[in-house]
Write an enzyme that holds these catalytic residues in place. Structure first.
Site, mmCIF file in Angstrom:
data_model
loop_
_atom_site.group_PDB
_atom_site.id
_atom_site.type_symbol
_atom_site.label_atom_id
_atom_site.label_comp_id
_atom_site.label_asym_id
_atom_site.label_seq_id
_atom_site.Cartn_x
_atom_site.Cartn_y
_atom_site.Cartn_z
ATOM 1 N N GLY A 156 0.845 -1.194 0.000
ATOM 2 C CA GLY A 156 0.000 0.000 0.000
ATOM 3 C C GLY A 156 0.873 1.234 0.000
ATOM 4 N NE ARG A 178 -7.316 -6.870 1.327
ATOM 5 C CZ ARG A 178 -7.916 -5.893 1.969
ATOM 6 N NH1 ARG A 178 -8.897 -6.159 2.792
ATOM 7 N NH2 ARG A 178 -7.541 -4.639 1.783
ATOM 8 C CB SER A 179 -6.394 -7.006 -5.333
ATOM 9 O OG SER A 179 -5.902 -5.851 -4.688
ATOM 10 N NE ARG A 234 -1.287 -1.630 14.418
ATOM 11 C CZ ARG A 234 -0.675 -0.470 14.129
ATOM 12 N NH1 ARG A 234 0.607 -0.460 13.850
ATOM 13 N NH2 ARG A 234 -1.345 0.663 14.144
ATOM 14 C CD GLU A 263 3.831 -2.784 19.488
ATOM 15 O OE1 GLU A 263 3.499 -1.605 19.664
ATOM 16 O OE2 GLU A 263 4.047 -3.252 18.375
ATOM 17 C CG HIS A 281 5.200 0.613 17.325
ATOM 18 N ND1 HIS A 281 4.007 -0.062 17.479
ATOM 19 C CD2 HIS A 281 5.053 1.372 16.211
ATOM 20 C CE1 HIS A 281 3.179 0.279 16.501
ATOM 21 N NE2 HIS A 281 3.796 1.158 15.712
HETATM 22 P P1 NAP Z 1 -2.409 0.869 3.187
HETATM 23 O O1 NAP Z 1 -2.035 1.899 2.185
HETATM 24 O O2 NAP Z 1 -3.870 0.637 3.452
HETATM 25 O O3 NAP Z 1 -1.719 -0.504 2.758
HETATM 26 C C1 NAP Z 1 -2.046 -1.718 3.367
HETATM 27 C C2 NAP Z 1 -1.774 -2.835 2.366
HETATM 28 O O4 NAP Z 1 -2.083 -4.074 2.977
HETATM 29 C C3 NAP Z 1 -2.578 -2.727 1.111
HETATM 30 O O5 NAP Z 1 -1.695 -2.805 0.032
HETATM 31 C C4 NAP Z 1 -3.526 -3.921 1.112
HETATM 32 O O6 NAP Z 1 -3.534 -4.453 -0.207
HETATM 33 C C5 NAP Z 1 -2.887 -4.880 2.099
HETATM 34 N N1 NAP Z 1 -3.882 -5.546 2.927
HETATM 35 C C6 NAP Z 1 -4.827 -4.965 3.701
HETATM 36 N N2 NAP Z 1 -5.564 -5.899 4.311
HETATM 37 C C7 NAP Z 1 -5.069 -7.090 3.910
HETATM 38 C C8 NAP Z 1 -5.404 -8.435 4.189
HETATM 39 N N3 NAP Z 1 -6.425 -8.760 5.003
HETATM 40 N N4 NAP Z 1 -4.667 -9.415 3.615
HETATM 41 C C9 NAP Z 1 -3.655 -9.108 2.773
HETATM 42 N N5 NAP Z 1 -3.297 -7.857 2.459
HETATM 43 C C10 NAP Z 1 -3.996 -6.863 3.023
HETATM 44 O O7 NAP Z 1 -1.784 1.209 4.593
HETATM 45 P P2 NAP Z 1 -0.358 1.871 4.909
HETATM 46 O O8 NAP Z 1 -0.535 3.332 5.075
HETATM 47 O O9 NAP Z 1 0.645 1.379 3.966
HETATM 48 O O10 NAP Z 1 -0.121 1.246 6.389
HETATM 49 C C11 NAP Z 1 -0.045 -0.166 6.532
HETATM 50 C C12 NAP Z 1 0.080 -0.574 7.979
HETATM 51 O O11 NAP Z 1 1.369 -0.246 8.480
HETATM 52 C C13 NAP Z 1 -0.866 0.121 8.970
HETATM 53 O O12 NAP Z 1 -2.153 -0.454 8.961
HETATM 54 C C14 NAP Z 1 -0.158 -0.077 10.293
HETATM 55 O O13 NAP Z 1 -0.591 -1.268 10.895
HETATM 56 C C15 NAP Z 1 1.299 -0.224 9.893
HETATM 57 N N6 NAP Z 1 2.109 0.925 10.372
HETATM 58 C C16 NAP Z 1 3.135 0.705 11.244
HETATM 59 C C17 NAP Z 1 3.905 1.766 11.683
HETATM 60 C C18 NAP Z 1 5.054 1.560 12.624
HETATM 61 O O14 NAP Z 1 5.445 2.518 13.310
HETATM 62 N N7 NAP Z 1 5.647 0.379 12.703
HETATM 63 C C19 NAP Z 1 3.628 3.074 11.272
HETATM 64 C C20 NAP Z 1 2.578 3.257 10.374
HETATM 65 C C21 NAP Z 1 1.830 2.174 9.926
HETATM 66 P P3 NAP Z 1 -4.845 -5.133 -0.816
HETATM 67 O O15 NAP Z 1 -5.956 -4.153 -0.612
HETATM 68 O O16 NAP Z 1 -4.529 -5.408 -2.255
HETATM 69 O O17 NAP Z 1 -5.010 -6.383 -0.032
#
Ligand code: NAP
Length: 322
Positions: A156, A178-179, A234, A263, A281
């Protein structure tokens, strides 16, 4: 700035930069400071129209039931698995998050964590600080980024920022989601297939029931004894017992983790492993980026109450003007 005539419940402690703005714009009530949170909710519940949320307390149906006039939950963070967004959407409550403004910072952290894990830089620093360099060189690392294949799980916003950076390292890139996004990178429709075909996985999957413990023994076996697993998404996506076992018995070579299932508690068994690089984190954890996230939290609230339109509503919830 004009005061907005709205009672706002702040359920998680916010940075001063954010709280000061919330105090100026709203009647902000700090739930996390209340000596009796239940009493505060009982007293203020019907007047609350907005919630400012963070990862320290969940927004569930139990809380929503007690806030009958709630219109918007503005969440600090792009991940919003701490908010029951589906139930909020069904009730017509908007949920907003803080996407994009953190993607570059988190991608930087992911790349740093990958290099640290593959090239053992934290271990090499420990070696130096322990005074061991005077009697021996640090061993050559068995692993390298040269000629490696990287699999990104969750391509994403953050995943794409990671991919941009990884391209400049000469890594070949594949992804799972997923896609099929019909882009130049190779797509795999399962984590196991991705793991079988890459050397390093960087996971950016969101939390929630759909991704709960999707990294299990089978996926680690598929990644194999030269494989490295990096998690910046996560902690709930990983079966931590299976990961610890895989690291202990050589099913995979190494892991770099910024997120954990419970955490801030990290299993002792994980902390004891020399082939795990562990961060508390800190993916988005710079003042610059946390301020940008905080500003977006505030702007979502003010835009809703002043213009009837939040800036970054999540997919599960409505966003049309009042
Ligand atoms: P995003 O743009 O919504 O990207 C999430 C990706 O995950 C999408 O490409 C989606 O692709 C895929 N996805 C979602 N649900 C899924 C499922 N059930 N099975 C398989 N693939 C799935 O979100 P983002 O802004 O990149 O952030 C992603 C995540 O990073 C956040 O939700 C958060 O948990 C984590 N994060 C961590 C930190 C940290 O400090 N470590 C900071 C920020 C964010 P498809 O729709 O094609 O499945």
């Amino acid at each position: 700035m004009t005061k907005i005539d709205v009672d706002l419940l702040v359920i998680s402690e916010m940075r001063d930069y954010v709280q000061e703005q919330l105090d100026v714009r709203f009647r902000a009530h700090k739930l996390y400071e209340a000596p009796d949170a239940d009493a505060m909710i009982a007293e203020l519940g019907p007047s609350i129209r907005a919630v400012a949320a963070g990862s320290h307390r969940n927004v569930d149906t139990d809380l929503m039931d007690k806030l009958p006039n709630l219109e918007i939950v503005s969440n600090f963070g792009v991940g919003y698995d701490n908010v029951d967004a589906k139930s909020a959407g069904e009730r017509g409550i908007i949920v907003t998050n803080t996407p994009d403004v953190l993607s570059d910072e988190v991608a930087d952290t992911a790349i740093g964590l990958m290099i640290n894990t593959v090239r053992e830089l934290p271990q090499a620093e420990q070696f130096l600080r322990a005074g061991k360099w005077t009697s021996a060189n640090y061993p050559l690392t068995p692993n390298t980024l040269r000629e490696k294949r990287l699999g990104i799980a969750g391509l994403g916003r953050i995943g794409k920022s990671i991919a941009e950076r990884a391209e400049s390292f000469g890594l070949s890139i594949a992804y799972y989601g997923r896609s099929d996004q019909k882009i130049a990178y190779t797509y795999y429709d399962s984590l196991k297939a991705l793991a079988e075909n890459v050397d390093i996985i960087i996971s950016v999957l969101p939390g929630g029931t759909a991704t709960n413990k999707v990294y299990n023994e089978d996926v680690f076996k598929a990644l194999g004894p030269d494989g490295t697993f990096i998690n910046i998404g996560r902690g709930s996506t990983v079966d931590e017992d299976a990961l610890i076992e895989a690291l202990k018995n050589g099913t995979i070579r190494s892991a770099g983790l910024d997120v954990f299932d419970h955490e801030p508690h990290v299993p002792e068994a994980l902390m004891a492993l020399p082939n795990a690089v562990l961060l508390p984190h800190v993916g988005s954890g710079s003042v610059y980026t946390r301020n940008a996230m905080g500003q977006l939290l505030v702007d979502n609230l003010t835009n809703w109450f002043e213009n009837g339109k939040p800036i970054t509503p999540v997919a599960e919830t409505p966003f049309s003007a009042k």
